[in-house]
Scaffold this motif. Structure first.
Motif, PDB file in Angstrom:
ATOM      1  N   THR A 242       0.810  -1.225   0.000  1.00  0.00           N
ATOM      2  CA  THR A 242       0.000   0.000   0.000  1.00  0.00           C
ATOM      3  C   THR A 242       0.842   1.274   0.000  1.00  0.00           C
ATOM      4  OG1 THR A 242      -0.122  -0.101   2.411  1.00  0.00           O
ATOM      5  CG2 THR A 242      -1.927  -1.108   1.178  1.00  0.00           C
ATOM      6  N   VAL A 243       2.160   1.135   0.115  1.00  0.00           N
ATOM      7  CA  VAL A 243       3.055   2.298   0.156  1.00  0.00           C
ATOM      8  C   VAL A 243       3.565   2.600  -1.245  1.00  0.00           C
ATOM      9  CG1 VAL A 243       5.214   3.210   1.100  1.00  0.00           C
ATOM     10  CG2 VAL A 243       3.735   1.810   2.530  1.00  0.00           C
ATOM     11  N   ASN A 244       3.482   3.868  -1.652  1.00  0.00           N
ATOM     12  CA  ASN A 244       3.989   4.293  -2.951  1.00  0.00           C
ATOM     13  C   ASN A 244       5.486   4.024  -3.042  1.00  0.00           C
ATOM     14  OD1 ASN A 244       3.943   5.485  -5.494  1.00  0.00           O
ATOM     15  ND2 ASN A 244       4.399   7.505  -4.674  1.00  0.00           N
ATOM     16  N   ASP A 245       5.942   3.535  -4.201  1.00  0.00           N
ATOM     17  CA  ASP A 245       7.349   3.190  -4.407  1.00  0.00           C
ATOM     18  C   ASP A 245       7.900   3.972  -5.603  1.00  0.00           C
ATOM     19  OD1 ASP A 245       9.829   2.036  -4.635  1.00  0.00           O
ATOM     20  OD2 ASP A 245       9.108   0.013  -4.993  1.00  0.00           O
ATOM     21  N   PRO A 246       8.312   5.234  -5.401  1.00  0.00           N
ATOM     22  CA  PRO A 246       8.815   6.028  -6.520  1.00  0.00           C
ATOM     23  C   PRO A 246      10.069   5.445  -7.165  1.00  0.00           C
ATOM     24  CG  PRO A 246       9.062   7.232  -4.443  1.00  0.00           C
ATOM     25  CD  PRO A 246       8.293   5.985  -4.156  1.00  0.00           C
ATOM     26  N   GLN A 247      10.917   4.809  -6.371  1.00  0.00           N
ATOM     27  CA  GLN A 247      12.114   4.189  -6.939  1.00  0.00           C
ATOM     28  C   GLN A 247      11.728   3.038  -7.868  1.00  0.00           C
ATOM     29  OE1 GLN A 247      14.846   2.520  -4.076  1.00  0.00           O
ATOM     30  NE2 GLN A 247      16.528   2.484  -5.529  1.00  0.00           N
ATOM     31  N   GLY A 248      10.764   2.231  -7.452  1.00  0.00           N
ATOM     32  CA  GLY A 248      10.289   1.144  -8.298  1.00  0.00           C
ATOM     33  C   GLY A 248       9.676   1.652  -9.590  1.00  0.00           C
ATOM     34  N   LEU A 249       8.906   2.747  -9.501  1.00  0.00           N
ATOM     35  CA  LEU A 249       8.310   3.334 -10.708  1.00  0.00           C
ATOM     36  C   LEU A 249       9.387   3.828 -11.668  1.00  0.00           C
ATOM     37  CD1 LEU A 249       5.404   5.373  -9.055  1.00  0.00           C
ATOM     38  CD2 LEU A 249       5.211   3.241 -10.371  1.00  0.00           C
ATOM     39  N   THR A 250      10.433   4.458 -11.143  1.00  0.00           N
ATOM     40  CA  THR A 250      11.534   4.959 -11.973  1.00  0.00           C
ATOM     41  C   THR A 250      12.271   3.804 -12.645  1.00  0.00           C
ATOM     42  OG1 THR A 250      11.797   6.888 -10.548  1.00  0.00           O
ATOM     43  CG2 THR A 250      13.660   6.313 -11.956  1.00  0.00           C
ATOM     44  N   ILE A 251      12.510   2.735 -11.897  1.00  0.00           N
ATOM     45  CA  ILE A 251      13.184   1.563 -12.475  1.00  0.00           C
ATOM     46  C   ILE A 251      12.332   0.957 -13.581  1.00  0.00           C
ATOM     47  CG2 ILE A 251      13.972  -0.790 -12.002  1.00  0.00           C
ATOM     48  CD1 ILE A 251      14.692   0.241  -9.133  1.00  0.00           C
ATOM     49  N   ALA A 252      11.028   0.811 -13.331  1.00  0.00           N
ATOM     50  CA  ALA A 252      10.136   0.241 -14.347  1.00  0.00           C
ATOM     51  C   ALA A 252      10.133   1.092 -15.609  1.00  0.00           C
ATOM     52  CB  ALA A 252       8.718   0.116 -13.784  1.00  0.00           C
ATOM     53  N   ASP A 253      10.053   2.423 -15.455  1.00  0.00           N
ATOM     54  CA  ASP A 253      10.088   3.314 -16.619  1.00  0.00           C
ATOM     55  C   ASP A 253      11.404   3.180 -17.372  1.00  0.00           C
ATOM     56  OD1 ASP A 253       7.551   4.240 -16.078  1.00  0.00           O
ATOM     57  OD2 ASP A 253       8.236   6.094 -15.100  1.00  0.00           O
ATOM     58  N   GLY A 254      12.507   3.090 -16.642  1.00  0.00           N
ATOM     59  CA  GLY A 254      13.815   2.939 -17.273  1.00  0.00           C
ATOM     60  C   GLY A 254      13.923   1.634 -18.050  1.00  0.00           C
ATOM     61  N   LEU A 255      13.436   0.553 -17.462  1.00  0.00           N
ATOM     62  CA  LEU A 255      13.477  -0.736 -18.154  1.00  0.00           C
ATOM     63  C   LEU A 255      12.639  -0.703 -19.424  1.00  0.00           C
ATOM     64  CD1 LEU A 255      13.256  -3.146 -15.095  1.00  0.00           C
ATOM     65  CD2 LEU A 255      15.212  -2.862 -16.637  1.00  0.00           C
ATOM     66  N   ARG A 256      11.458  -0.107 -19.344  1.00  0.00           N
ATOM     67  CA  ARG A 256      10.610  -0.004 -20.543  1.00  0.00           C
ATOM     68  C   ARG A 256      11.283   0.833 -21.626  1.00  0.00           C
ATOM     69  NH1 ARG A 256       6.559   1.371 -16.669  1.00  0.00           N
ATOM     70  NH2 ARG A 256       5.631  -0.534 -15.880  1.00  0.00           N
ATOM     71  N   SER A 257      11.961   1.924 -21.221  1.00  0.00           N
ATOM     72  CA  SER A 257      12.639   2.774 -22.208  1.00  0.00           C
ATOM     73  C   SER A 257      13.838   2.066 -22.833  1.00  0.00           C
ATOM     74  CB  SER A 257      13.070   4.098 -21.586  1.00  0.00           C
ATOM     75  OG  SER A 257      14.163   3.911 -20.711  1.00  0.00           O
ATOM     76  N   LEU A 258      14.352   1.045 -22.175  1.00  0.00           N
ATOM     77  CA  LEU A 258      15.460   0.255 -22.728  1.00  0.00           C
ATOM     78  C   LEU A 258      14.969  -0.912 -23.581  1.00  0.00           C
ATOM     79  CD1 LEU A 258      17.823   0.192 -19.632  1.00  0.00           C
ATOM     80  CD2 LEU A 258      18.206   1.394 -21.792  1.00  0.00           C
ATOM     81  N   GLY A 259      13.652  -0.987 -23.786  1.00  0.00           N
ATOM     82  CA  GLY A 259      13.107  -2.007 -24.676  1.00  0.00           C
ATOM     83  C   GLY A 259      12.497  -3.205 -23.964  1.00  0.00           C
ATOM     84  N   PHE A 260      12.383  -3.155 -22.649  1.00  0.00           N
ATOM     85  CA  PHE A 260      11.772  -4.259 -21.916  1.00  0.00           C
ATOM     86  C   PHE A 260      10.295  -3.959 -21.686  1.00  0.00           C
ATOM     87  CE2 PHE A 260      16.276  -4.233 -20.739  1.00  0.00           C
ATOM     88  CZ  PHE A 260      16.637  -5.535 -21.074  1.00  0.00           C
ATOM     89  N   ALA A 261       9.547  -3.988 -22.784  1.00  0.00           N
ATOM     90  CA  ALA A 261       8.133  -3.616 -22.751  1.00  0.00           C
ATOM     91  C   ALA A 261       7.295  -4.563 -21.894  1.00  0.00           C
ATOM     92  CB  ALA A 261       7.579  -3.568 -24.174  1.00  0.00           C
ATOM     93  N   GLU A 262       7.784  -5.746 -21.654  1.00  0.00           N
ATOM     94  CA  GLU A 262       7.025  -6.728 -20.876  1.00  0.00           C
ATOM     95  C   GLU A 262       6.989  -6.420 -19.368  1.00  0.00           C
ATOM     96  OE1 GLU A 262      11.239  -8.492 -21.329  1.00  0.00           O
ATOM     97  OE2 GLU A 262       9.884  -7.252 -22.491  1.00  0.00           O
ATOM     98  N   VAL A 263       7.771  -5.451 -18.931  1.00  0.00           N
ATOM     99  CA  VAL A 263       7.797  -5.101 -17.504  1.00  0.00           C
ATOM    100  C   VAL A 263       6.478  -4.435 -17.123  1.00  0.00           C
ATOM    101  CG1 VAL A 263       8.901  -3.677 -15.737  1.00  0.00           C
ATOM    102  CG2 VAL A 263      10.307  -4.871 -17.423  1.00  0.00           C
TER     103      VAL A 263
END
Length: 87
Positions: A15-36
């Motif tokens: 239930t706690v917001n995870d800004p670091q996790g969101l940033t990592i997910a965005d970075g992975l998607r921008s590197l071509g890991f669309a499945e994240v």
């Protein structure tokens, strides 16, 4: 007395917001890991300690987590303890 290695895994409660996790997910998607779909960031802490038994070591590590290693208001933790064998 034996020597033990505890690996403590600390993560934010769901239930706690995870800004670091969101940033990592965005970075992975921008590197071509669309499945994240999502990422939750946490930390792994290794503690080497001495104790008479694995049960005693586990009790001490649980106390360490409650008092310092994790914030029980916003984080959860789990750990594993193994005896180190001298070579």
């Amino acid at each position: 007395m034996a020597t033990f290695l505890a690996r403590v895994y600390v993560s934010l409660k769901p239930t706690v917001n995870d800004p670091q996790g969101l940033t990592i997910a965005d970075g992975l998607r921008s590197l071509g890991f669309a499945e994240v779909e999502s990422v939750r960031a946490g930390k792994c802490i290794e503690v080497k300690l001495t104790a008479a038994t694995v049960e005693t070591a586990s009790e001490r590590v649980d106390s360490m987590c409650d008092k310092l290693l994790a914030n029980p208001v916003i984080e959860t933790y789990r750990f594993e303890v193994e005896e180190l064998v001298e070579a």
